[in-house]
Design a protein around this motif. Structure first.
Motif, PDB file in Angstrom:
ATOM      1  N   ASP A  23       0.878  -1.174   0.000  1.00  0.00           N
ATOM      2  CA  ASP A  23       0.000   0.000   0.000  1.00  0.00           C
ATOM      3  C   ASP A  23       0.908   1.214   0.000  1.00  0.00           C
ATOM      4  O   ASP A  23       1.965   1.201   0.644  1.00  0.00           O
ATOM      5  N   ASN A  76       0.361   3.928   1.383  1.00  0.00           N
ATOM      6  CA  ASN A  76       0.240   4.582   2.685  1.00  0.00           C
ATOM      7  C   ASN A  76       1.008   3.784   3.752  1.00  0.00           C
ATOM      8  O   ASN A  76       0.659   2.638   4.062  1.00  0.00           O
ATOM      9  N   THR A 100      -7.103  -0.506  -5.163  1.00  0.00           N
ATOM     10  CA  THR A 100      -7.108   0.923  -4.831  1.00  0.00           C
ATOM     11  C   THR A 100      -8.410   1.545  -5.332  1.00  0.00           C
ATOM     12  O   THR A 100      -9.148   0.921  -6.090  1.00  0.00           O
ATOM     13  N   SER A 141     -15.028  -0.666  -8.861  1.00  0.00           N
ATOM     14  CA  SER A 141     -16.477  -0.686  -9.068  1.00  0.00           C
ATOM     15  C   SER A 141     -16.892  -0.196 -10.455  1.00  0.00           C
ATOM     16  O   SER A 141     -18.078  -0.223 -10.780  1.00  0.00           O
TER      17      SER A 141
HETATM   18  N1  LIG Z   1     -16.038  -0.908  -0.366  1.00  0.00           N
HETATM   19  C1  LIG Z   1     -16.825  -1.651  -1.115  1.00  0.00           C
HETATM   20  O1  LIG Z   1     -17.936  -1.934  -0.713  1.00  0.00           O
HETATM   21  C2  LIG Z   1     -16.323  -2.155  -2.459  1.00  0.00           C
HETATM   22  C3  LIG Z   1     -16.971  -3.255  -3.056  1.00  0.00           C
HETATM   23  C4  LIG Z   1     -16.488  -3.738  -4.269  1.00  0.00           C
HETATM   24  C5  LIG Z   1     -15.419  -3.108  -4.894  1.00  0.00           C
HETATM   25  N2  LIG Z   1     -14.830  -2.017  -4.317  1.00  0.00           N
HETATM   26  C6  LIG Z   1     -13.680  -1.376  -5.009  1.00  0.00           C
HETATM   27  O2  LIG Z   1     -12.533  -1.803  -4.328  1.00  0.00           O
HETATM   28  C7  LIG Z   1     -11.536  -0.796  -4.387  1.00  0.00           C
HETATM   29  C8  LIG Z   1     -10.986  -0.555  -2.992  1.00  0.00           C
HETATM   30  O3  LIG Z   1     -12.053  -0.210  -2.127  1.00  0.00           O
HETATM   31  P1  LIG Z   1     -11.919  -0.368  -0.550  1.00  0.00           P
HETATM   32  O4  LIG Z   1     -13.286  -0.227   0.000  1.00  0.00           O
HETATM   33  O5  LIG Z   1     -11.098  -1.547  -0.206  1.00  0.00           O
HETATM   34  O6  LIG Z   1     -11.092   0.995  -0.223  1.00  0.00           O
HETATM   35  P2  LIG Z   1     -10.198   1.357   1.047  1.00  0.00           P
HETATM   36  O7  LIG Z   1     -10.579   0.538   2.234  1.00  0.00           O
HETATM   37  O8  LIG Z   1     -10.212   2.841   1.151  1.00  0.00           O
HETATM   38  O9  LIG Z   1      -8.716   0.876   0.574  1.00  0.00           O
HETATM   39  C9  LIG Z   1      -7.999   1.412  -0.512  1.00  0.00           C
HETATM   40  C10 LIG Z   1      -6.534   1.353  -0.141  1.00  0.00           C
HETATM   41  O10 LIG Z   1      -5.723   1.652  -1.297  1.00  0.00           O
HETATM   42  C11 LIG Z   1      -4.648   2.531  -0.906  1.00  0.00           C
HETATM   43  N3  LIG Z   1      -4.111   3.236  -2.055  1.00  0.00           N
HETATM   44  C12 LIG Z   1      -4.506   4.429  -2.601  1.00  0.00           C
HETATM   45  N4  LIG Z   1      -3.770   4.723  -3.679  1.00  0.00           N
HETATM   46  C13 LIG Z   1      -2.884   3.708  -3.836  1.00  0.00           C
HETATM   47  C14 LIG Z   1      -1.849   3.432  -4.789  1.00  0.00           C
HETATM   48  N5  LIG Z   1      -1.607   4.262  -5.823  1.00  0.00           N
HETATM   49  N6  LIG Z   1      -1.125   2.318  -4.641  1.00  0.00           N
HETATM   50  C15 LIG Z   1      -1.341   1.474  -3.621  1.00  0.00           C
HETATM   51  N7  LIG Z   1      -2.314   1.669  -2.687  1.00  0.00           N
HETATM   52  C16 LIG Z   1      -3.073   2.784  -2.813  1.00  0.00           C
HETATM   53  C17 LIG Z   1      -5.359   3.413   0.093  1.00  0.00           C
HETATM   54  O11 LIG Z   1      -4.446   4.153   0.879  1.00  0.00           O
HETATM   55  P3  LIG Z   1      -4.990   5.572   1.444  1.00  0.00           P
HETATM   56  O12 LIG Z   1      -5.911   5.230   2.557  1.00  0.00           O
HETATM   57  O13 LIG Z   1      -3.751   6.292   1.889  1.00  0.00           O
HETATM   58  O14 LIG Z   1      -5.656   6.272   0.305  1.00  0.00           O
HETATM   59  C18 LIG Z   1      -6.153   2.397   0.900  1.00  0.00           C
HETATM   60  O15 LIG Z   1      -5.373   1.809   1.914  1.00  0.00           O
HETATM   61  C19 LIG Z   1     -12.162   0.428  -5.033  1.00  0.00           C
HETATM   62  O16 LIG Z   1     -11.770   0.497  -6.380  1.00  0.00           O
HETATM   63  C20 LIG Z   1     -13.640   0.131  -4.982  1.00  0.00           C
HETATM   64  O17 LIG Z   1     -14.321   0.711  -6.072  1.00  0.00           O
HETATM   65  C21 LIG Z   1     -15.249  -1.565  -3.093  1.00  0.00           C
END
Ligand SMILES: NC(=O)c1ccc[n+]([C@@H]2O[C@H](COP(=O)([O-])OP(=O)(O)OC[C@H]3O[C@@H](n4cnc5c(N)ncnc54)[C@H](OP(=O)(O)O)[C@@H]3O)[C@@H](O)[C@H]2O)c1
Ligand SMILES: NC(=O)c1ccc[n+]([C@@H]2O[C@H](COP(=O)([O-])OP(=O)(O)OC[C@H]3O[C@@H](n4cnc5c(N)ncnc54)[C@H](OP(=O)(O)O)[C@@H]3O)[C@@H](O)[C@H]2O)c1
Lengths: 318, 318
Positions: free
Chosen positions: B42, B44, B77, B104
């Motif tokens: 990550d 971060n 991400t 998504s």
């Molecule tokens: N949440 C849902 O319900 C859900 C369901 C299906 C699919 N998704 C998809 O899954 C993906 C992630 O969602 P999530 O809910 O897991 O988000 P999340 O909990 O916010 O996790 C995303 C992680 O990626 C890190 N990150 C940001 N930019 C990066 C980079 N360039 N390289 C490496 N790491 C990086 C972030 O760090 P920071 O915190 O510092 O930004 C964070 O730790 C999204 O694309 C979303 O559309 C989400």
């Protein structure tokens, strides 16, 4: 929690309309001991038969038998027939009897009940903020009102005997585990327009839109509904008669909040069209803060998906 | 259900982005035995430290260490930085490695990944239809994907080795208990616009409207939110960054479905204004039928309030 009280608040109470709310009041009354006698009546013969079969108090076959001598009459019908139900009950209401209701709109309910009630009856409108998306006599349960608000919207009548009735009715709801809040009918209708009526309207609308899209996407809307849509379908599963009556009777406040909603949505649409990421981010962050307030106020659980589990043996790591 | 498989599908897998989805994949990979080595990275530092502390696979300190020699790289991400993350990973991807994501939105994700990837890498976009309103490395759990759909949107590349990669990636998700569905990225984006993106947009919007009304009603919106509004607040609790990126990257399909929604809402508003009870009743009845389809398709529980209980010792009579 419902704890059995030692002295009944009323001798005889009568529930008119044995659906989700009416049957829940019957069960909660039984469990809490708020009345010596619990009578129940419904215009629908099949509902009366079902109520008798599942043992919901004394089922009366006529409104006269149900209301004669009752100390409290609770109308639990859809809002649109409250006036008719009150009119049918009116001739049999004794001096000092309390007439109340549980309808989701209060100004029209209060007016409709007052218009047909004899002067010797104490009319106090009420609305328990508790319910589920199911209806009918077998959907009810005693604990429905436990830990929930119940709003009472009394008349401005300041006579001592009327005030005593308001207090008795408050104790009645408190015995079910509810917290009673007293406010004007007008204020109730504005607050509920945003906390309940608009959300239901929007949920119904998104389901209608999705239904049309279902044709475009050949069944895939339902298949992939877990992405967010299914939560709206639950709200839109509520009874169509009940909700038709709510919108017809709280027109002004609903149109006012809907107008604000539509304005806000137009701004959001514009932000998407012009790729204004900052505006989207700010609005989403503001919206999120209200979720925190809801959890902090004890109005919902913080467990993901309302504690819905993705698998029988799964416990989300929270 | 996750059952341990006997032969790992991959030697080394790498998860980039250790949030809700990334950490859930790490846990599910561990539980199912899909890989011999699970690496996680990550940008971060605090997230990496947290991932290491809670024991999510081998935490790499650089993208080079994370990606070198990996057989599968899963970008987890936000959608808006998928291109940047893929670009950072690209120089270290070995011949025949699979590059996938969980974003998504799929058309932009596929384009962004392909644009920066060497020709010897197999790019296959993906989207598990599973999630909660929480984010971050400690929000994840192994069973998140169990019993859920996972949509894969591969390229039109029909080479044998690419097809083998698609099959391997399908088996990877199936090992987590998911059912894999293959469709075009464009179709995915239209279906998800109605089942997920529009519901989230509407939920955010109603929260914004309610927040303004909160001033008018002096705190009563939150207090009486159990009337329906609180269910929208949960959806609107989701991560603002994730959702900003979804709307910026699926603009066309979202504006199209939003246009339909707004038209339908205008008709509903008109029916309320003109007291057209029949139209309201018919629309509410139609909306209700889609709820039945959702339950019948096994996409939700029929328990009232998602099985939320009104009291600790209460079991709703269903
Ligand atoms: N949440 C849902 O319900 C859900 C369901 C299906 C699919 N998704 C998809 O899954 C993906 C992630 O969602 P999530 O809910 O897991 O988000 P999340 O909990 O916010 O996790 C995303 C992680 O990626 C890190 N990150 C940001 N930019 C990066 C980079 N360039 N390289 C490496 N790491 C990086 C972030 O760090 P920071 O915190 O510092 O930004 C964070 O730790 C999204 O694309 C979303 O559309 C989400
Ligand atoms: N459901 C909720 O979540 C909720 C929450 C708070 C308050 N409320 C309010 O509670 C009231 C009842 O709702 P509900 O959910 O309990 O509805 P329900 O389950 O549909 O029950 C209503 C019952 O009233 C009967 N009825 C209709 N007209 C009548 C009349 N003139 N006299 C006597 N009985 C009559 C109905 O019979 P038929 O089936 O033959 O029509 C039905 O059995 C509504 O005013 C609603 O606004 C509902």
């Amino acid at each position: 929690m419902i704890t059995k009280i030692s002295n009944p608040i009323f001798d005889t109470i009568t529930i008119i309309g044995a659906g989700l709310i009416g049957s829940s009041i019957a069960r909660a009354s039984e469990a809490s001991g708020v009345a010596k006698t619990i009578r129940i009546y419904d215009t629908n013969e099949a509902v009366r038969a079902c109520a008798a079969q599942i043992g919901l108090g004394d089922v009366s076959d006529t409104i006269e038998a149900a209301c004669t001598g009752a100390d409290l009459v609770v109308l639990c019908t859809p809002v649109g027939v409250l006036g008719a139900a009150a009119q049918a009950a009116a001739p049999f209401l004794k001096e000092g009897a309390i007439l109340t209701d549980v309808g989701s709109v209060k100004e029209s309910a209060l007016n409709d009940m007052v218009a047909v009630s004899p002067a010797h009856v104490h009319v106090i409108a009420g609305h328990p903020i508790a319910g589920t998306e199911h209806s009918g006599p077998d959907a009810g349960f005693a604990k429905l009102f436990s830990g929930r608000w119940c709003i009472l919207t009394p008349l401005e009548d300041q006579s001592d005997s009327y005030q005593v009735s308001v207090q008795k009715l408050s104790r009645f709801w408190e015995a079910f585990g509810s917290t009673v809040e007293i406010m004007s009918a007008k204020r109730h209708d504005l607050v509920l327009a945003i906390t309940s009526h608009l959300p239901h309207l929007i949920a119904y609308n998104i389901c209608a839109t999705a239904e049309d899209m279902e044709q475009v996407t050949e069944g895939e809307v339902v298949k992939f509904s877990a992405g967010g849509f299914r939560d709206f379908t639950r709200i839109a599963a509520s009874d169509p008669t009940m909700w038709r009556d709510v919108f017809l009777n709280n027109k002004e406040a609903v149109l006012e909040t809907l107008g604000r909603f539509t304005e806000d949505l137009a701004a959001l649409q514009r932000a998407i069209r012009w790729s204004d990421g900052d505006q989207l981010f700010d609005l989403f962050t503001r919206a999120r803060s209200i979720r925190k307030s809801v959890i902090d106020a004890g109005q919902d659980t913080a467990a993901p998906n309302f504690g819905r589990r993705s698998d029988e043996d799964d416990t989300p790591a929270e």
